[in-house]
Enzyme design. Structure first.
Site, PDB file in Angstrom:
ATOM      1  N   ARG A   1       0.827  -1.210   0.000  1.00 14.00           N
ATOM      2  CA  ARG A   1       0.000   0.000   0.000  1.00 14.00           C
ATOM      3  C   ARG A   1       0.860   1.258   0.000  1.00 14.00           C
ATOM      4  O   ARG A   1       0.698   2.164   0.824  1.00 14.00           O
ATOM      5  CB  ARG A   1      -0.959   0.025   1.173  1.00 14.00           C
ATOM      6  CG  ARG A   1      -2.157   0.936   0.883  1.00 14.00           C
ATOM      7  CD  ARG A   1      -3.087   0.998   2.076  1.00 14.00           C
ATOM      8  NE  ARG A   1      -4.287   1.727   1.731  1.00 14.00           N
ATOM      9  CZ  ARG A   1      -5.512   1.283   1.985  1.00 14.00           C
ATOM     10  NH1 ARG A   1      -5.699   0.111   2.528  1.00 14.00           N
ATOM     11  NH2 ARG A   1      -6.549   2.001   1.679  1.00 14.00           N
ATOM     12  N   CYS A   2       1.821   1.288  -0.911  1.00 16.22           N
ATOM     13  CA  CYS A   2       2.570   2.518  -1.119  1.00 16.22           C
ATOM     14  C   CYS A   2       3.205   2.402  -2.483  1.00 16.22           C
ATOM     15  O   CYS A   2       3.186   1.344  -3.082  1.00 16.22           O
ATOM     16  CB  CYS A   2       3.665   2.695  -0.059  1.00 16.22           C
ATOM     17  SG  CYS A   2       5.028   1.532  -0.212  1.00 16.22           S
TER      18      CYS A   2
END
Lengths: 806, 299
Positions: free
Chosen positions: A384-385
């Site tokens: 999630r980045c």
């Protein structure tokens, strides 16, 4: 007919376009249990695969005896590397330019590594047969420490490339060394450090985590031997890339491969890579001629599929005595596990770690990263980045707080003093990026005001005094972070994965009655693309979002694209959608002009129609134009109304945000209560505020997990000690705090609608914000830095070390 | 995560269940709520060939109170779920410590299925009820081929997963002597998250009269390979004024009785520290409650 009511505003509202908090169209099926996930796929005659996995982290595989397993009724096949070798499929390429064993070739390099693949008539038989496969191992010395991996006498892990001096990313200096990646100006940075007023130094570890999507990885492979076509349904975040890779390694022509990503229950980077389960299922289906399903369980997902982080970042930051930062130095030791399977753009072996100058105007900087093999699972995905951005952001945000301690300054004051100013954009960073837009001071100051930062510091001082008087055992920590993301990979000139340029695409088909089917090269795993992409198109083409169906994930129908990860969907595919919409509108304008018997230039766009300039009562709506496209012979124009756009972004986008968290720490138990979390995100143009808020809540909750205990931990023998959800921290609603969200809007100047992407920002900014708060709680006692995760006993250890237990 | 093959049995009476157990021998395992056994089976750490599911046995359900001479008791059927313990007003009045502890076990979904009998019989040192039962001086009834016998909770646990229960026996009922009216109680549990076992937990039951402690009982959870009944800790409190010296003595006695192991919840030193913290908090809260309830009764 030419009634101008409803007004333009009312008509615009009806479209539910940009800025509308439209309800998610996906939720009707998800909330009723009607989603269609990989494991919901059932086909006649389908077989099931299951893996025999290594219990050892490093061992030679002496023999694999399949006899007893094959004798079990219902077992169809047991595949080993020896069976895959004639097909040259015992190894597979990784996204990082390395290769990975599909099934153990002579040895195993991590606990849980795939050794044999059992194919049986049902899952239960397969699981029983796994127990019957007898593997003889000879244990080898285990390396779990990436620093010890580079010792001269360290055991050689990758014997297959032990003598290879040149890797995919340059020279290798040790058999366990993968690459060195260097960015910036080393000599200039060292010169500034040598003469600086103040230099703060620290080793910042970002521990090994795992994305842990609720749905684990899996696939159903089906080879149709009659028409020669292979179909694979799977949990793929990048279906087109999977198709190309499958074609390259299997030799099946790409037009004969269909990859379908059905509903996906969360990805967070875990489903970007190619796993042995996919290859084995495909081979098994080719061999047996029937569909083969493989779905991993939770332990397999946590221990064998892609991890995230595991960076050891040694930092030095220089400043003048009054707090102006003059240089940043970072050396990172990156633990990649047994194979380099990082999912980064190929030319970036450490992802975008060189965004580590963060939100600050730092004149000179130097970054070097050494990738290292250890006896751990491969991976290194962007959880999630964007690629390694959370690591970079965590590094700089901790370094800023550590420097503030050294300068005896408030960490907010230090940040405000060093932010890139709004008038400096587009800003060229010392490590090579061009930040597109930003207004960091405005964002930070808005947050400080909202939380009454000065009041919080006063309260903290009062609490500290009460603690020292023995009236409370709780300390108060205030965490501040300001992150700059770099998302939307990316420009084809420097971003590719195995040579595939990282553009993305949208194909729009307007039907005669004015409804729309739009297909994109991305794939939602919960982000709500079917909702938000329809909103982008609604605003571009003047057709209500409810009349637009968005389809993704089927390579037979969707245009080629690189998929969804690294917050790239809105910056890249969202841009493609807008550009394709503009092509539709350009043709629609010509049709409308012909219908209204005026010149194209005499028309202007008005929400959902083209109207004659100066005579707004004369217009054609998009519904009318759509029908005309199919039933009128417009001179010089082809019938129909379709468009496709392949969008190659000119630059990345740079979302940013300012976060403040407030927490209470029980020094006796190490418990942390997050009593306030204020998150301001600037993601440029906002498409759907409700979805943004949901994304922020989700990302922040992952940040809470990572900071407070989520960890893939290994013991010294390479055993994973956190392989189930009992020990791997996945927060529930009980552990999730209340969040306050806010925003500023600084559009991207190069994106067609000014959007930047948001899904991953809260994980990036949340981790440093919370870790800063934990460390801040102990600042008054001389504490500087403690490594994550900040679980109970590690916080207790900080307090113990500071003598707070009397 | 797929268990090895097994035969499933669902007897309708306790006699039928013990009969099956005698007939099938050591290849059989009794299934209560399943929240310990089934995960073990999925990991293939347990692979019973026969599962004897007790859920249809009505006589193993329910909570009853009897008030006899020399003090009454509460009798709880082994198949009573944690949820049913929480929902019982009778139990909340008589032994409120049980509701307080049951609310700290796992999560509501688990508590709908998990049973008190399974929790105490399994012998998992992480379970909360065994320590609680020791604190309450409960007795377990075991039904087997040789009839019925009783074993005190304080005598039941030998080591991790090893108890006084014989192979052919089923733990059928739990008998808890009614604590004195107005007693103070507390269960303090440190855990990492919802659903987790205790890092350390302490159960305290005591009475207060005229500013002095009458009787006191202390037990601790997940701080050794069995639940720990800290008799010396209780003795240090009983008769004292419950002041700092008495509490320090009780904590010291309890810490001498535990033997925690390092795991992901933390090293031994941390567990010893938080064991003391939990016990102090439990004593303080139990004292406060007993004092309040004593004051109420006076009024």
């Amino acid at each position: 007919m030419n009634d101008q009511t409803p007004t333009a505003t009312e008509r615009a509202e009806k479209l539910q376009g940009l800025g509308c908090a439209r309800k998610r169209v996906e939720d009707a099926r998800f909330t009723q249990g009607k989603g269609n996930y990989v494991d919901d796929i059932k086909m006649p005659g389908m077989l099931f695969g299951d893996f025999v996995r290594s219990p050892y982290a490093h061992a030679r595989v002496i023999s694999v005896d399949k006899e007893a397993a094959l004798a079990l009724p219902g077992v169809v096949a047991v595949l080993t590397a020896a069976d895959l070798e004639p097909l040259n499929l015992h190894w597979m390429p990784t996204l990082a330019g390395d290769k990975q064993m599909v099934l153990a070739v002579g040895k195993v390099l991590f606990q849980g590594q795939e050794v044999a693949f059992v194919v049986a008539e049902d899952r239960y038989i397969a699981a029983d047969a796994v127990e019957l496969v007898e593997v003889e191992y000879e244990e080898l010395p285990v390396v779990v420490d990436p620093f010890k991996a580079l010792d001269p006498d360290a055991p050689v892990l990758r014997e297959d490339i032990a003598d290879q001096k040149e890797g995919a990313h340059g020279p290798r200096r040790h058999p366990n060394h993968i690459f060195t990646w260097e960015q910036g100006d080393e000599a200039a940075t060292n010169a500034v450090l040598a003469g600086a007023d103040v230099v703060a130094e620290a080793m910042i570890q970002y521990h090994r985590c795992h994305p842990c999507p609720l749905e684990t990885c899996g696939c159903v492979a089906s080879m149709d031997k009659i028409n020669g076509k292979l179909t694979v349904w799977g949990t793929f975040q990048a279906p087109h890339a999977v198709r190309t890779i499958a074609s390259l390694i299997s030799g099946i022509a790409e037009h004969n491969i269909r990859i379908v990503s059905p509903d996906i229950g969360g990805g967070f980077g875990n489903k970007v890579g190619v796993y042995p389960g996919y290859i084995c299922s495909i081979v098994a289906s080719i061999v047996t001629g029937v569909p083969v399903k493989w779905v991993e369980d939770r332990i397999e997902n946590l221990t064998a599929t892609a991890f995230a982080r595991d960076y050891w970042m040694q930092g030095k930051i220089a400043a003048t005595r009054d707090g102006k930062i003059t240089a940043l130095w970072c050396h990172t030791t990156a633990d990649h596990g047994g194979f380099d399977a990082c999912a980064d753009p190929t030319k970036f072996p450490a992802g975008f770690m060189n965004i580590c100058t963060g939100s600050y105007d730092i004149p000179v900087a130097w970054l070097s990263v050494d990738g290292v093999y250890t006896n751990k699972a491969p991976g290194g995905v962007a959880y999630r980045c964007s690629f390694r951005v959370t690591e970079a952001s965590y590094f700089i945000e901790r370094m800023i707080d550590i420097l503030a301690i050294k300068l005896d300054m408030d960490p907010v004051e230090l940040r405000l003093k060093n932010f890139i100013r709004a008038d400096q954009f587009p800003y060229h960073s010392a490590l090579g990026w061009e930040y597109d837009s930003g207004d960091y001071h405005t964002a930070m100051e808005k947050v400080l005001k909202a939380v009454d930062y000065d009041g919080l510091r006063r309260e903290q001082a009062e609490r500290l005094a009460a603690f020292k008087r023995g009236e409370t055992r709780k300390l108060m920590g205030i965490g501040v972070s300001h992150f700059t993301e770099i998302v939307g990979a990316g420009p084809v000139k420097n971003c590719d994965i195995l040579g595939l340029g990282m553009f993305d695409s949208c194909a729009i088909r307007i039907h005669p009655t004015g409804s729309v089917t739009a297909r994109l090269g991305t794939i939602s795993q919960g982000q709500g693309h079917a909702t938000t992409f329809a909103q982008i198109l609604a605003s571009e083409i003047g057709i209500p979002a409810d009349s637009i169906t968005v389809e993704e994930g089927d390579t037979d129908t969707a245009p080629y694209g690189l998929g969804t990860y690294g917050s790239r969907s809105t910056p890249v595919a969202g841009a493609a959608a807008a550009m394709a919409g503009r092509k539709i509108r350009a043709k629609a304008q010509m049709i409308a002009a012909w219908m209204l018997e005026v010149h194209d230039d005499d028309l202007e766009w008005d929400v959902d129609r083209f109207a004659v300039k100066g005579a707004p009562e004369r217009f054609k709506t998009m519904t009318e134009i759509a029908f005309a496209a199919y039933n009128q012979a417009v001179p010089g124009l082809e019938p129909g109304l379709e468009a496709v756009s392949y969008y190659d972004p000119p630059n990345m986008t740079y979302p940013f945000g300012a976060y403040v968290s407030v927490l209470d720490i029980d020094v006796d138990t190490g418990e942390v209560e997050i009593r306030r979390f204020y998150a301001l995100d600037d993601c440029g143009t906002r498409i759907n505020p409700m979805i943004i808020e949901g994304q922020v809540h989700g990302g922040l909750t992952e940040a809470v997990a990572i900071v407070l205990g989520q960890e893939i931990a290994y013991d010294e023998d390479g055993n994973v000690t956190t392989g189930t959800l009992m020990d791997f921290f996945l927060p529930t609603a009980v552990e999730a705090p209340h969040y306050e969200t806010d925003h500023t809007t600084t559009p991207s100047p190069h994106h067609p609608i000014g959007a930047k992407g948001v899904g991953e920002s809260p994980n990036v900014g949340g981790v440093s914000c919370l870790s800063n708060a934990v460390n801040d709680a102990f600042r008054a006692f001389g504490h500087v830095h403690a490594q994550m995760p900040h679980d109970h006993w590690r916080i207790w250890k900080i307090a113990e070390g500071l003598g707070l237990h009397g | 995560m797929i268990p090895a093959p097994f035969e499933y049995h669902r007897p309708a009476s306790l006699a039928e269940a013990t009969g099956l157990l005698a007939e099938l021998g050591e290849d059989a395992h009794v299934l209560a709520g399943g929240h310990s056994l089934i995960p073990m089976m999925k990991l293939r750490l347990a692979a019973p060939e026969h599962l004897i599911d007790l859920q249809d046995i009505a006589e193993l359900k329910g909570i009853a109170r009897t008030d006899g001479e020399g003090g009454g008791e509460i009798v709880i059927g082994a198949m009573t779920t944690q949820h049913e313990l929480i929902a019982s007003d009778e139990l909340a009045r008589a032994v409120p410590l049980i509701r307080e502890a049951a609310l700290q076990i796992a999560d509501p979904q688990v508590r709908y299925l998990g049973t008190i009998g399974g929790n105490v019989a399994n012998g998992d040192p992480g379970n909360d009820m065994p320590g609680l039962m020791q604190c309450l001086d409960a007795a377990f009834e075991l039904d087997g081929p040789n009839g019925r016998r009783r074993v005190a909770a304080r005598e039941f646990y030998r080591s991790a997963y090893v108890t006084a229960r014989e192979d052919g026996e089923i733990l059928s009922r739990i008998r808890i002597p009614l604590p004195a009216p107005g007693h103070g109680f507390a269960y303090e549990k440190l855990k990492r998250k919802i659903g987790d076992y205790a890092t350390a937990a302490a159960a305290v039951l005591l009475t207060v009269s005229g500013g002095r402690c009458g009787s006191a009982s202390v037990a601790l959870t997940n701080l050794a390979d069995t639940p720990v009944f800290a008799a010396d800790a209780g003795a240090a409190l009983a008769g004292s004024d419950l002041g700092a010296a008495a509490v320090d003595a009780a904590v010291a006695a309890a810490l001498a009785a535990i033997d925690p192991a390092a795991d992901n919840r933390g090293p031994v030193a941390f567990k010893q520290h938080v064991a003391g913290v939990m016990l102090r908090r439990a004593i303080a809260r139990a004292t406060e409650r007993a004092t309040e309830r004593a004051a109420e009764q006076t009024v």
